[in-house]
Design a protein around this motif. Sequence first.
Motif, mmCIF file in Angstrom:
data_model
loop_
_atom_site.group_PDB
_atom_site.id
_atom_site.type_symbol
_atom_site.label_atom_id
_atom_site.label_comp_id
_atom_site.label_asym_id
_atom_site.label_seq_id
_atom_site.Cartn_x
_atom_site.Cartn_y
_atom_site.Cartn_z
ATOM 1 N N ARG A 276 31.185 5.436 39.246
ATOM 2 C CA ARG A 276 30.243 6.074 39.478
ATOM 3 C C ARG A 276 30.392 7.621 39.451
ATOM 4 O O ARG A 276 29.341 8.465 39.401
ATOM 5 N N GLY B 40 26.889 11.247 33.957
ATOM 6 C CA GLY B 40 26.041 10.371 33.099
ATOM 7 C C GLY B 40 25.801 8.802 33.555
ATOM 8 O O GLY B 40 24.804 8.344 33.136
ATOM 9 N N ILE B 41 26.826 8.649 34.450
ATOM 10 C CA ILE B 41 26.514 7.268 35.071
ATOM 11 C C ILE B 41 25.421 7.243 36.237
ATOM 12 O O ILE B 41 25.539 8.385 37.227
ATOM 13 N N THR B 42 24.269 6.737 36.165
ATOM 14 C CA THR B 42 23.070 6.913 36.740
ATOM 15 C C THR B 42 22.811 5.662 37.942
ATOM 16 O O THR B 42 21.954 5.898 38.977
ATOM 17 N N ASN B 43 23.452 4.893 37.799
ATOM 18 C CA ASN B 43 23.146 3.499 38.701
ATOM 19 C C ASN B 43 24.394 2.623 38.408
ATOM 20 O O ASN B 43 25.316 2.656 37.753
ATOM 21 N N SER B 44 24.419 1.582 39.360
ATOM 22 C CA SER B 44 25.300 0.776 39.418
ATOM 23 C C SER B 44 24.737 -0.798 39.374
ATOM 24 O O SER B 44 23.645 -1.024 40.435
ATOM 25 N N ALA C 270 23.962 3.812 32.666
ATOM 26 C CA ALA C 270 23.902 5.168 32.262
ATOM 27 C C ALA C 270 22.365 5.676 31.610
ATOM 28 O O ALA C 270 21.695 4.603 31.190
ATOM 29 N N GLY C 271 22.320 6.750 31.717
ATOM 30 C CA GLY C 271 20.994 7.241 31.334
ATOM 31 C C GLY C 271 19.683 6.797 32.111
ATOM 32 O O GLY C 271 19.813 6.022 33.155
ATOM 33 N N GLU C 272 18.590 7.415 31.670
ATOM 34 C CA GLU C 272 17.086 6.936 32.452
ATOM 35 C C GLU C 272 16.361 6.568 31.434
ATOM 36 O O GLU C 272 16.180 6.880 30.374
ATOM 37 N N MET D 106 18.357 4.022 29.017
ATOM 38 C CA MET D 106 19.281 3.309 29.639
ATOM 39 C C MET D 106 20.093 2.392 28.942
ATOM 40 O O MET D 106 19.728 1.606 28.398
#
Length: 469
Positions: free
Chosen positions: A169, A173-177, A214-216, A220
């Motif tokens: 994380r 650029g990493i937005t979630n896990s 990554a991304g939104e 994503m």
Amino acid sequence: MSGSRAVFAAHSTCLKERPVSAASLTADLSRQELDRLAELAEDVIRRARAAGASAAEVAASIDTGLNVNVRLGEVETVEHTRDRGFGLTVYFGQHKGTASTADLNPASVQATLDQACAIARYTEADPAAGLADPARMATAFPDLDLWHPWEIDTAEAIALGQQIEAAGRAHAGITNSDGAAVQAGQTLSVYANSHGFVGRERATRHALSLSLIAGEGDRMQRDYWYDSVRAPSDFMSAQALGDKAAERTLARLDSRGLGTRQCPVLFVPELARGLIGHLVGAVSGGALYRRASFLVDHAGKRVMPEWMNIVERPLLPRGMGSGAFDAEGVATADSALVQNGVLARYILGSYSARKLGLESTGNAGGIHNLLVQPGQDDFAALLKRMDTGLVVTEVMGQGVNTLTGDYSRGAAGFWVERGQIAYPVEEITIAANLRDMFAGIVAVGNDVDRRAQILTGSILLDRMTVAGQ
């Protein structure tokens, strides 16, 4: 169990308070457990013979483990498991009965024996049924270095999962896990039969994994990485695993589609393994005696390029598929599957071998460390060799027909131009026939993936059809 390993009933219990050390087996305790399983197996075989069975075989196992899942720094699940299995097959001549239980208390074992005998008395005779040839039973049991218990407690496993996830994380650029997982596992197993064979096995297998986003919005992308080892000292570092998962995920951002075309295709090692797995399925006994394979009657015929060799290496130290005997007690040994491009043999247990008029290849229960001979090229060199084409890093769907060899699957990966990765691609389909794919292998890389029982580097094919969705 003749011809294939028995499927055992099993159960797992979720325990939130018990420390993992209580479920782990030390070296001394594991030997005591193996002795107890072996004594039980031999006793049941004696009782089966006393009940009128002409032959009998038993497979028993105990699996213990710790599984921890962490997401966004918080604990999602903690599971301690202790699963037991006991499977019995009896033969009254060539009438066969099989029963299993997950309860090793005397009453349950006796009920299992009674049930197997009752089934055998009412089944039709099968000329191929029976134990493996007694002359083929293993007599040597080398230490294959498979037993490395990981004495990690719950708190340590949680902290390790958090460390892995934090490493991933931390990348911009990493937005979630989707979370990190830590798994420690141990297996004790015994196979015994009325030939007097008793085989004991101890093995550990541990794993770490991380899945990231990554991304939104519509941009994503999700990807992951994992490591799987016999000994915890062989793990890649938590930082390296987190970095690898993040790099793979970020590389997929801004994926595009592709128009329909024919081009070279490079399968990365973890997918090349699946490609070789299709070969294994096509030359395995069950598919062959049912004549449900495009490689029926192909032993001794060329199926791959002349330079290509695939050999089974059952006795590799710490190998994921290592074992001195198969699921019927038959001794394993190094043996070529493909030699100079020619299919040297099939993959057979005793049942399928009898159905085909052949002999067991020591593969009841599956293969043992199938090694695809690597070439000299690393991944970068394979890209240059391909020049322009598709690198496949993910496949989806079940579009593989072993009867005809037709292959068609959803895929994602990277488009390559002038030997360099140009951009990521998704929502495409790759298609060909396995016969042509195997014959059209151009090169095998030296980037061998050792996390499973098929060991291969990247595999470059001369061409496949690539179509957009």
